[in-house]
Design a protein around this motif. Sequence first.
Motif, PDB file in Angstrom:
ATOM      1  N   GLY A  78       0.853  -1.187   0.000  1.00 59.34           N
ATOM      2  CA  GLY A  78       0.000   0.000   0.000  1.00 59.34           C
ATOM      3  C   GLY A  78       0.886   1.233   0.000  1.00 59.34           C
ATOM      4  N   SER A  79       0.266   2.387  -0.248  1.00 57.49           N
ATOM      5  CA  SER A  79       1.067   3.614  -0.332  1.00 57.49           C
ATOM      6  C   SER A  79       1.543   4.076   1.048  1.00 57.49           C
ATOM      7  N   PRO A 135       2.992   2.713   3.903  1.00 58.88           N
ATOM      8  CA  PRO A 135       4.318   2.463   4.484  1.00 58.88           C
ATOM      9  C   PRO A 135       5.498   2.941   3.633  1.00 58.88           C
ATOM     10  N   ILE A 172      -3.875   0.256   6.915  1.00 62.46           N
ATOM     11  CA  ILE A 172      -5.291  -0.021   7.204  1.00 62.46           C
ATOM     12  C   ILE A 172      -6.121   0.362   5.984  1.00 62.46           C
ATOM     13  N   LEU A 195       2.482  -9.501   4.493  1.00 60.42           N
ATOM     14  CA  LEU A 195       1.127  -9.845   4.920  1.00 60.42           C
ATOM     15  C   LEU A 195       0.310 -10.568   3.877  1.00 60.42           C
ATOM     16  N   ASP A 196       0.456 -10.135   2.615  1.00 57.64           N
ATOM     17  CA  ASP A 196      -0.528 -10.614   1.642  1.00 57.64           C
ATOM     18  C   ASP A 196      -0.026 -10.516   0.205  1.00 57.64           C
ATOM     19  N   LYS A 239      -8.856   7.689   6.040  1.00 57.11           N
ATOM     20  CA  LYS A 239      -8.665   6.618   7.029  1.00 57.11           C
ATOM     21  C   LYS A 239      -9.236   6.991   8.407  1.00 57.11           C
ATOM     22  N   GLY A 263      -4.030  -6.221   6.362  1.00 58.10           N
ATOM     23  CA  GLY A 263      -3.665  -7.215   5.350  1.00 58.10           C
ATOM     24  C   GLY A 263      -4.819  -7.221   4.368  1.00 58.10           C
ATOM     25  N   PHE A 264      -5.360  -8.385   4.074  1.00 57.58           N
ATOM     26  CA  PHE A 264      -6.603  -8.436   3.298  1.00 57.58           C
ATOM     27  C   PHE A 264      -7.687  -9.108   4.130  1.00 57.58           C
TER      28      PHE A 264
HETATM   29  C1  GLP Z   1      -4.328  -3.004   0.575  1.00 58.26           C
HETATM   30  C2  GLP Z   1      -3.361  -3.840   1.417  1.00 58.26           C
HETATM   31  C3  GLP Z   1      -3.360  -3.400   2.874  1.00 58.26           C
HETATM   32  C4  GLP Z   1      -3.176  -1.894   2.947  1.00 58.26           C
HETATM   33  C5  GLP Z   1      -4.331  -1.216   2.229  1.00 58.26           C
HETATM   34  C6  GLP Z   1      -4.277   0.302   2.300  1.00 58.26           C
HETATM   35  O1  GLP Z   1      -5.629  -3.430   0.697  1.00 58.26           O
HETATM   36  N1  GLP Z   1      -3.673  -5.239   1.352  1.00 58.26           N
HETATM   37  O2  GLP Z   1      -2.318  -4.085   3.557  1.00 58.26           O
HETATM   38  O3  GLP Z   1      -3.125  -1.503   4.297  1.00 58.26           O
HETATM   39  O4  GLP Z   1      -4.276  -1.618   0.869  1.00 58.26           O
HETATM   40  O5  GLP Z   1      -3.497   0.842   1.267  1.00 58.26           O
HETATM   41  P1  GLP Z   1      -2.975   2.340   1.244  1.00 58.26           P
HETATM   42  O6  GLP Z   1      -1.880   2.400   2.253  1.00 58.26           O
HETATM   43  O7  GLP Z   1      -2.475   2.547  -0.152  1.00 58.26           O
HETATM   44  O8  GLP Z   1      -4.120   3.201   1.600  1.00 58.26           O
END
Ligand code: GLP
Length: 245
Positions: free
Chosen positions: A37-38, A40, A133, A66-67, A202, A140-141
Amino acid sequence: MKVIVVPNKDKMGAIGARIIAEDMKGRLFYKLGLATGSTPIPVYQELIRLNKEKKVDFSRVITFNLDEYVGIPGTHDQSYRYFMNKQLFDHVNIPKQNTNVPDGMAKNIPAHCADYESWMESVGGIDLQVLGIGGNGHIGFNEPGSSIASRTRQVKLTPETIRDNARFFAKAADVPKTAISMGIGTVLDAAKIVLFANGANKAAAIAAAIEGPVSVKCPASALQLHPDVTFVITKDAAANLTLKF
Ligand code: GLP
């Protein structure tokens, strides 16, 4: 539960990398759980910088992601393996064989999920798990409705998650409909958990995770059951909390 509210994503990255670097100190091997995801990305950028300055050493780090999406190979530019290589692994001194991401092309997915769990167990479990999240509170998913006891398994993505992730694919129809994800029970087994969130989209999920009831409606609320969780979140992601920071 510790909540650190920061002004922006750069500060989030700096604090996040510092928490990880501190936790790594003095360990022979370090087992790090990672997320995509964006969110981290600033944390990974800071870890790369610290690694270049020789302040963080990845030579004895073992990672578990995680996934991963089911049905796309690690060479696909939207796979989480590809993301991790580009955002972190290609830029630090981690032995590639120490990096684990579920294989979305595994022939026998249930067997692969069981193996993934036993690999984590065989190294003594995860020392620190990084989490983002989803807008619906997923980690994760693990979508809303996921069991708190769930382990690594194949999961169906919700229409909301498919829509959220469609921006990364040429068209919504290309977004995989299922994924392999560590379970909530798997995540809760980590010794330490750090969740990052950035942005107003979020805010509702963060408030539900921190101040709401522990409920399958918000998978991240299960983190309230863990003894060592830190949320590092930007001001706008913290906006719906009743506790003011
Ligand atoms: C996906 C991933 C998650 C992540 C989420 C949020 O669904 N599986 O692990 O937390 O996206 O992504 P973003 O950080 O880009 O908002």
